[in-house]
Each structure stands twice: as C-alpha cells, then as structure tokens.
Design an enzyme around this catalytic site. Structure first.
Site, PDB file in Angstrom:
ATOM      1  N   ASN A 133       0.874  -1.162   0.000  1.00 52.26           N
ATOM      2  CA  ASN A 133       0.000   0.000   0.000  1.00 52.26           C
ATOM      3  C   ASN A 133       0.916   1.218   0.000  1.00 52.26           C
ATOM      4  O   ASN A 133       1.458   1.607   1.021  1.00 52.26           O
ATOM      5  CB  ASN A 133      -0.887  -0.021   1.253  1.00 52.26           C
ATOM      6  CG  ASN A 133      -1.880   1.115   1.267  1.00 52.26           C
ATOM      7  OD1 ASN A 133      -1.809   2.031   0.441  1.00 52.26           O
ATOM      8  ND2 ASN A 133      -2.801   1.074   2.201  1.00 52.26           N
ATOM      9  N   LYS A 170       3.129   0.738   3.224  1.00 54.33           N
ATOM     10  CA  LYS A 170       2.776  -0.360   4.128  1.00 54.33           C
ATOM     11  C   LYS A 170       3.003  -1.641   3.333  1.00 54.33           C
ATOM     12  O   LYS A 170       2.567  -1.744   2.182  1.00 54.33           O
ATOM     13  CB  LYS A 170       1.291  -0.286   4.497  1.00 54.33           C
ATOM     14  CG  LYS A 170       1.000   0.665   5.620  1.00 54.33           C
ATOM     15  CD  LYS A 170      -0.444   0.481   6.073  1.00 54.33           C
ATOM     16  CE  LYS A 170      -0.981   1.784   6.612  1.00 54.33           C
ATOM     17  NZ  LYS A 170      -2.422   1.911   6.525  1.00 54.33           N
ATOM     18  N   ARG A 174      -2.517  -2.068  -3.512  1.00 58.94           N
ATOM     19  CA  ARG A 174      -3.784  -1.394  -3.261  1.00 58.94           C
ATOM     20  C   ARG A 174      -3.814  -0.151  -4.152  1.00 58.94           C
ATOM     21  O   ARG A 174      -2.882   0.649  -4.154  1.00 58.94           O
ATOM     22  CB  ARG A 174      -3.866  -0.969  -1.795  1.00 58.94           C
ATOM     23  CG  ARG A 174      -5.118  -0.181  -1.535  1.00 58.94           C
ATOM     24  CD  ARG A 174      -5.083   0.478  -0.186  1.00 58.94           C
ATOM     25  NE  ARG A 174      -6.333   1.178   0.030  1.00 58.94           N
ATOM     26  CZ  ARG A 174      -6.411   2.321   0.665  1.00 58.94           C
ATOM     27  NH1 ARG A 174      -5.328   2.910   1.135  1.00 58.94           N
ATOM     28  NH2 ARG A 174      -7.574   2.905   0.834  1.00 58.94           N
ATOM     29  N   HIS A 177     -13.468   2.254   0.334  1.00 60.85           N
ATOM     30  CA  HIS A 177     -13.423   1.235   1.405  1.00 60.85           C
ATOM     31  C   HIS A 177     -13.969  -0.109   0.918  1.00 60.85           C
ATOM     32  O   HIS A 177     -14.370  -0.945   1.735  1.00 60.85           O
ATOM     33  CB  HIS A 177     -14.286   1.644   2.635  1.00 60.85           C
ATOM     34  CG  HIS A 177     -13.705   2.729   3.469  1.00 60.85           C
ATOM     35  ND1 HIS A 177     -14.507   3.597   4.164  1.00 60.85           N
ATOM     36  CD2 HIS A 177     -12.427   3.066   3.754  1.00 60.85           C
ATOM     37  CE1 HIS A 177     -13.747   4.454   4.830  1.00 60.85           C
ATOM     38  NE2 HIS A 177     -12.485   4.155   4.596  1.00 60.85           N
ATOM     39  N   HIS A 236     -18.188   0.750   8.139  1.00 56.57           N
ATOM     40  CA  HIS A 236     -16.744   0.920   8.368  1.00 56.57           C
ATOM     41  C   HIS A 236     -16.582   2.274   9.046  1.00 56.57           C
ATOM     42  O   HIS A 236     -16.703   3.325   8.412  1.00 56.57           O
ATOM     43  CB  HIS A 236     -16.010   0.874   7.017  1.00 56.57           C
ATOM     44  CG  HIS A 236     -14.537   1.095   7.115  1.00 56.57           C
ATOM     45  ND1 HIS A 236     -13.605   0.109   6.870  1.00 56.57           N
ATOM     46  CD2 HIS A 236     -13.816   2.191   7.449  1.00 56.57           C
ATOM     47  CE1 HIS A 236     -12.385   0.592   7.055  1.00 56.57           C
ATOM     48  NE2 HIS A 236     -12.491   1.862   7.394  1.00 56.57           N
ATOM     49  N   ASN A 292     -11.261   6.702  11.100  1.00 50.63           N
ATOM     50  CA  ASN A 292     -11.067   8.129  10.812  1.00 50.63           C
ATOM     51  C   ASN A 292     -11.819   8.490   9.551  1.00 50.63           C
ATOM     52  O   ASN A 292     -12.447   9.532   9.454  1.00 50.63           O
ATOM     53  CB  ASN A 292      -9.578   8.439  10.643  1.00 50.63           C
ATOM     54  CG  ASN A 292      -8.900   8.587  11.984  1.00 50.63           C
ATOM     55  OD1 ASN A 292      -9.507   9.098  12.930  1.00 50.63           O
ATOM     56  ND2 ASN A 292      -7.672   8.128  12.080  1.00 50.63           N
ATOM     57  N   GLY A 293     -11.717   7.603   8.558  1.00 54.34           N
ATOM     58  CA  GLY A 293     -12.583   7.689   7.392  1.00 54.34           C
ATOM     59  C   GLY A 293     -13.714   6.697   7.628  1.00 54.34           C
ATOM     60  O   GLY A 293     -13.470   5.611   8.136  1.00 54.34           O
ATOM     61  N   ARG A 339     -13.400  14.903   8.192  1.00 49.50           N
ATOM     62  CA  ARG A 339     -14.216  15.197   7.001  1.00 49.50           C
ATOM     63  C   ARG A 339     -15.677  15.399   7.393  1.00 49.50           C
ATOM     64  O   ARG A 339     -16.189  14.701   8.273  1.00 49.50           O
ATOM     65  CB  ARG A 339     -14.125  14.036   6.003  1.00 49.50           C
ATOM     66  CG  ARG A 339     -12.831  14.023   5.234  1.00 49.50           C
ATOM     67  CD  ARG A 339     -12.691  12.757   4.417  1.00 49.50           C
ATOM     68  NE  ARG A 339     -11.691  11.880   4.977  1.00 49.50           N
ATOM     69  CZ  ARG A 339     -11.504  10.624   4.610  1.00 49.50           C
ATOM     70  NH1 ARG A 339     -12.251  10.094   3.678  1.00 49.50           N
ATOM     71  NH2 ARG A 339     -10.570   9.896   5.171  1.00 49.50           N
ATOM     72  N   LEU A 374     -11.768   9.577  19.008  1.00 43.61           N
ATOM     73  CA  LEU A 374     -13.028   9.305  19.702  1.00 43.61           C
ATOM     74  C   LEU A 374     -12.809   8.835  21.142  1.00 43.61           C
ATOM     75  O   LEU A 374     -13.596   9.144  22.028  1.00 43.61           O
ATOM     76  CB  LEU A 374     -13.860   8.269  18.925  1.00 43.61           C
ATOM     77  CG  LEU A 374     -15.253   8.076  19.503  1.00 43.61           C
ATOM     78  CD1 LEU A 374     -16.153   9.253  19.193  1.00 43.61           C
ATOM     79  CD2 LEU A 374     -15.891   6.800  19.010  1.00 43.61           C
ATOM     80  N   GLU A 405     -15.019  -1.288  15.667  1.00 40.44           N
ATOM     81  CA  GLU A 405     -14.538  -2.494  16.364  1.00 40.44           C
ATOM     82  C   GLU A 405     -14.388  -2.276  17.867  1.00 40.44           C
ATOM     83  O   GLU A 405     -14.415  -3.227  18.635  1.00 40.44           O
ATOM     84  CB  GLU A 405     -13.154  -2.891  15.815  1.00 40.44           C
ATOM     85  CG  GLU A 405     -13.199  -3.436  14.411  1.00 40.44           C
ATOM     86  CD  GLU A 405     -11.818  -3.425  13.756  1.00 40.44           C
ATOM     87  OE1 GLU A 405     -10.800  -3.428  14.462  1.00 40.44           O
ATOM     88  OE2 GLU A 405     -11.779  -3.400  12.505  1.00 40.44           O
ATOM     89  N   GLU A 464      -7.902  -5.449   5.426  1.00 42.27           N
ATOM     90  CA  GLU A 464      -7.867  -5.120   4.000  1.00 42.27           C
ATOM     91  C   GLU A 464      -6.707  -5.808   3.292  1.00 42.27           C
ATOM     92  O   GLU A 464      -6.831  -6.244   2.151  1.00 42.27           O
ATOM     93  CB  GLU A 464      -7.796  -3.590   3.829  1.00 42.27           C
ATOM     94  CG  GLU A 464      -9.135  -2.939   4.142  1.00 42.27           C
ATOM     95  CD  GLU A 464      -9.056  -1.457   4.438  1.00 42.27           C
ATOM     96  OE1 GLU A 464      -8.573  -1.107   5.535  1.00 42.27           O
ATOM     97  OE2 GLU A 464      -9.467  -0.659   3.601  1.00 42.27           O
TER      98      GLU A 464
HETATM   99  P1  ADP Z   1      -8.223   4.956   9.774  1.00 42.73           P
HETATM  100  O1  ADP Z   1      -9.403   5.365   8.967  1.00 42.73           O
HETATM  101  O2  ADP Z   1      -7.175   6.044   9.899  1.00 42.73           O
HETATM  102  O3  ADP Z   1      -7.662   3.587   9.438  1.00 42.73           O
HETATM  103  P2  ADP Z   1      -9.028   3.664  12.244  1.00 42.73           P
HETATM  104  O4  ADP Z   1      -9.841   2.613  11.628  1.00 42.73           O
HETATM  105  O5  ADP Z   1      -7.734   3.288  12.874  1.00 42.73           O
HETATM  106  O6  ADP Z   1      -8.810   4.878  11.272  1.00 42.73           O
HETATM  107  O7  ADP Z   1      -9.942   4.382  13.370  1.00 42.73           O
HETATM  108  C1  ADP Z   1      -9.476   5.456  14.128  1.00 42.73           C
HETATM  109  C2  ADP Z   1     -10.572   5.882  15.092  1.00 42.73           C
HETATM  110  O8  ADP Z   1     -10.904   4.774  15.945  1.00 42.73           O
HETATM  111  C3  ADP Z   1     -10.190   7.051  16.001  1.00 42.73           C
HETATM  112  O9  ADP Z   1     -11.272   7.959  16.119  1.00 42.73           O
HETATM  113  C4  ADP Z   1      -9.970   6.349  17.337  1.00 42.73           C
HETATM  114  O10 ADP Z   1     -10.212   7.224  18.402  1.00 42.73           O
HETATM  115  C5  ADP Z   1     -11.020   5.252  17.262  1.00 42.73           C
HETATM  116  N1  ADP Z   1     -10.751   4.216  18.255  1.00 42.73           N
HETATM  117  C6  ADP Z   1      -9.742   3.318  18.282  1.00 42.73           C
HETATM  118  N2  ADP Z   1      -9.825   2.556  19.405  1.00 42.73           N
HETATM  119  C7  ADP Z   1     -10.896   3.001  20.107  1.00 42.73           C
HETATM  120  C8  ADP Z   1     -11.521   2.633  21.338  1.00 42.73           C
HETATM  121  N3  ADP Z   1     -11.022   1.658  22.098  1.00 42.73           N
HETATM  122  N4  ADP Z   1     -12.633   3.303  21.714  1.00 42.73           N
HETATM  123  C9  ADP Z   1     -13.131   4.294  20.966  1.00 42.73           C
HETATM  124  N5  ADP Z   1     -12.604   4.682  19.782  1.00 42.73           N
HETATM  125  C10 ADP Z   1     -11.509   4.047  19.369  1.00 42.73           C
END
Ligand code: ADP
Length: 400
Positions: free
Chosen positions: A7, A14, A88, A177, A205, A208-209, A238, A280, A327, A375
């Site tokens: 990626n 990555k 990717r 995604h 999904h 962050n995105g 966003r 979050l 998750e 992914e």
């Molecule tokens: P990206 O789109 O960059 O891959 P991720 O899938 O890693 O993003 O998600 C990042 C988000 O997940 C952030 O808002 C982070 O705060 C949130 N997050 C990760 N672990 C937890 C948790 N245990 N509780 C709440 N939010 C979480």
C-alpha cells in the site's frame, strides 16, 4: 504461495507478506515520512519487532529497505522470489470492476485515473512501477478500493446533475473502502454459515474515514462515499454530507479560496471541526457540550444511513461494525443501535460491552456483528483468485 501486499501512499509504504492460502503473516513493514528528515520504519516478523531510523528519501529507497530487511531476516532473498505482488489502488474509476493482473494497458488506465484521486493513485502507481522494475518476472496485481461498488445500479451512482456532466466529466458516485466492506461481508457470511449470495447486509466501516454500504445478495447496491471519500458519514476530519451550496457561499461571501474550502471540508471538519479532537477515545472521556454534540451528530448520521439502507434493501440479515471506532467503541455502537428494536435489531448489551463477535440477542431478527477488518488479507485473497483465474485461462489457451 508467497504474496506481498503493498500500500504505497504519498509519504509512506505499508508492506505485508502473506503465506497463502493460510493467510499467515510472514512479515510486516511500515515505512513512514518518506522524503522528510525524520523517516521512521518498523519491521515485524514472527513475534519480533525492529525500529529503524535511517533516512528514506524516495519510495524506491523504501522498497529497497524492505527488501534488505527481508533478506537479513532470511524471509525472502529478493522480491523476484515472490509468487505475486499485490497493490492497493484507491481509484479504479469505471474501468476496473475487480482485481486485475497489471500490464502496460492497466498502468495507462491507472495513470488516467490520477485526475480523479490525485493524492492516492499517483502514489499507488509509483509503488507499482518500482516493484515492476525490481521484480519484472513476478505477476503484479492491482486491487481497487472502488471495485466492490462497481455493482451499484445507475440510480445509486448518478447524481441528479445534467447527464452530460456524468458523460463528459465522469462525475458520479464511486464509493470507497470496498476491500473492507467486501472482507467483513464475507466473514459475517461465514459466521452465518451461508453464502454471501443468500444474504442482505449493512456494513459500517467506522474509523477516521467512515462509510456505510448496502449489500444485497453479496453485492454492493449503495454506499455513503461518493465521487470522493468526502461524502456520507461524519468522519474524523471530514464533514460528510453537507448542502453543496455551502461551498459556494464560503467562496462568494466569506473570502474562502478553492483550496481553503478543500482544506476546511477534508481536514478541519468532522469530529475535529465540531469539538477539537479527532480521537473518539478522548472525546468519549470528555464532559463538555460540544464533545457530546459531536458524538450525537456522528450517531445520528449513521442511524439515518442504516434506516435508509433498510428501506432500500427491504430485508436485512446482518449489520456489521468494523474499523477503529466500529470495532472498539461499545458506547457508540450502543447509541447507534438504540431504538432499532422496531426495525428488528435487539442488542445484547453485555456482548456489546465485551466487543464480542456477535452482539445481538438470539431473538434478534437482524444479527449484529463486530468484525475486525483486514484489507491486506482481502487484497492477498483477491490476488490469489486473479492468479488462479489467469492460470486457468493460460492453461485453456494452451489447448486451443
Ligand atoms: P483509519 O481510517 O485512519 O484507518 P481507524 O480505523 O484506525 O482509522 O480508526 C481510528 C478511530 O478509531 C479514532 O477515532 C480512534 O479514536 C477510534 N478508536 C480506536 N480505538 C478506540 C476505542 N477503544 N474506543 C473508541 N474509539 C476508538
């Protein structure tokens, strides 16, 4: 069979090496801040981890470093020993409806698509060109983020703009995604011991995105991201859906230039814009009004998509949460699923608190899953499928 998944981003690479079909990870590398002074790389294999702080000036140097690390740790001597290298690629436009074996024509198409995803496709292509040079005899495969959504019907992907805008400029909804939605859909189907073809699902999904996807009989029929990954749900930085007239107003009346609007919508909005944090975990701990409002806004938007996708699909067998927020945040999931009993969703609160795989009650008409997305593994699996098919085609040609 050894398949490497690459990626290649604008300033990072990555890399994951799989032994297929088991999906065992043989090595994982992350090279960050390419071209900057403080490049940092991480290399993991087995249960060991190495951090390397040597400067990485270009993507070429990044891949060379990964090759050196693989050799030093006796995992692979050279990229040319691999069975396939999978890449990717973010945007497949209308040209790519599934993963493909890369040849010169595919490269030309990916080049053309840089226009639609300038930040991503250029960097993805660079990774492909370097890998092809390093290992010209190894099959290289492109797996597109948009491909899973290529099954959307016209009424889903067209914007209500003059038709010639679509014809002339290819302005339509593409969705992103796709690899993640496709992976978690298949994993949920496995859990339900059914073929994806027998199931309707809504996959969420949330990272962050973030994006939602309506899946009917195993194929995407609608998704929340559109022409770009800006549309749809409220995200880390966003804004998701807004009235498009806001962008005009900002330029006409508020002194914003085009780039200012771009930065505002993509980098300064969402959770960050409303309450000042993108994380979050941190926002959930806060007690101020704007942080609470930001969470309620995010929840409300997801609920609206779930409701509209239920209306579109008619019947839904499963809801699937994935990515960082989906998750991990049981509180956000509980808020999203609150009051959905009327639609057939009954949350098992204890299972939800424990981030269990199945978080709906036995009596729930719609099953709710929490599935960790992967992914890279999905890209490796799709590449294996491409190799298998091309091998079949190759063998068939021999008998013509
Ligand atoms: P990206 O789109 O960059 O891959 P991720 O899938 O890693 O993003 O998600 C990042 C988000 O997940 C952030 O808002 C982070 O705060 C949130 N997050 C990760 N672990 C937890 C948790 N245990 N509780 C709440 N939010 C979480």
């Amino acid at each position: 069979m050894k398949i490497a998944v690459i990626n290649s981003g604008s300033s990072s690479i990555k890399f994951q090496l799989f032994s297929m079909p088991e999906g065992e990870i043989l090595a994982h590398a992350l090279v960050e801040k390419i071209g900057e002074t403080g490049s940092k790389s991480i290399f993991e294999y087995g249960d060991k981890k190495r951090e390397i702080t040597t400067a990485v000036k270009t993507h070429h140097d990044g891949l060379k470093l990964i090759n050196t690390l693989l050799r030093e740790h006796h995992i692979v001597e050279h990229f040319s020993e691999l069975d396939a290298i999978a890449h990717r690629v973010v945007h497949g436009g209308e040209s790519f409806k599934s993963a493909v074996l890369i040849d010169d024509a595919v490269i030309e198409k990916i080049k053309e698509l840089i226009l639609l995803a300038p930040l991503h496709n250029g960097a993805n292509l660079e990774g492909i060109l370097i890998s092809r040079k390093k290992a010209p005899n190894v099959p290289q495969i492109a797996v597109f983020d948009t491909a899973f959504h290529s099954t959307m019907p016209k009424e889903a992907y067209l914007y209500a703009l003059p038709y010639e805008v679509y014809e002339k400029h290819k302005i339509r909804r593409y969705g992103f995604h796709g690899t993640s939605h496709s992976y978690v859909m298949k994993e949920a189907a496995k859990e339900m011991k059914k073929s994806p073809k027998e199931l309707n699902m809504i996959t969420l999904h949330l990272g962050n995105g973030s994006s939602a996807c309506a899946i009917q009989n195993g194929i995407s029929v609608d998704t929340s991201m559109g022409f770009t990954p800006l549309e749809g749900l409220m995200m880390g930085t966003r804004c998701g859906d807004i009235d498009p007239a806001i962008t005009l107003y900002l330029q006409r009346e508020a002194g914003f230039g085009v780039d200012d609007v771009d930065a505002l919508l993509n980098k300064r909005s969402g959770l960050l814009g409303v309450c000042g944090s993108i994380d979050l975990r941190e926002i959930e701990k806060r007690d101020d009004e704007l942080s609470k409002t930001a969470i309620e806004m995010m929840v409300r938007r997801v609920k609206k998509y779930i409701g509209s996708y239920m209306a579109l699909l008619g019947s839904v067998d499963a809801l699937v949460f994935t990515a960082g927020i989906g998750e991990n945040s049981h509180t956000l999931r509980a808020k999203i699923l609150q009051n959905l009993e009327v639609l057939g969703v009954e949350l098992d609160e204890e299972a939800n608190r424990q981030n269990a795989l199945l978080i709906s009650k036995k009596s729930s008409k719609i099953k709710v899953f929490v599935i960790k997305t992967d992914e890279e593994l999905e890209i490796a699996r799709q590449s294996e499928e491409v190799l298998r098919k091309t091998q079949i085609i190759y063998q068939a040609e021999k008998y013509i």
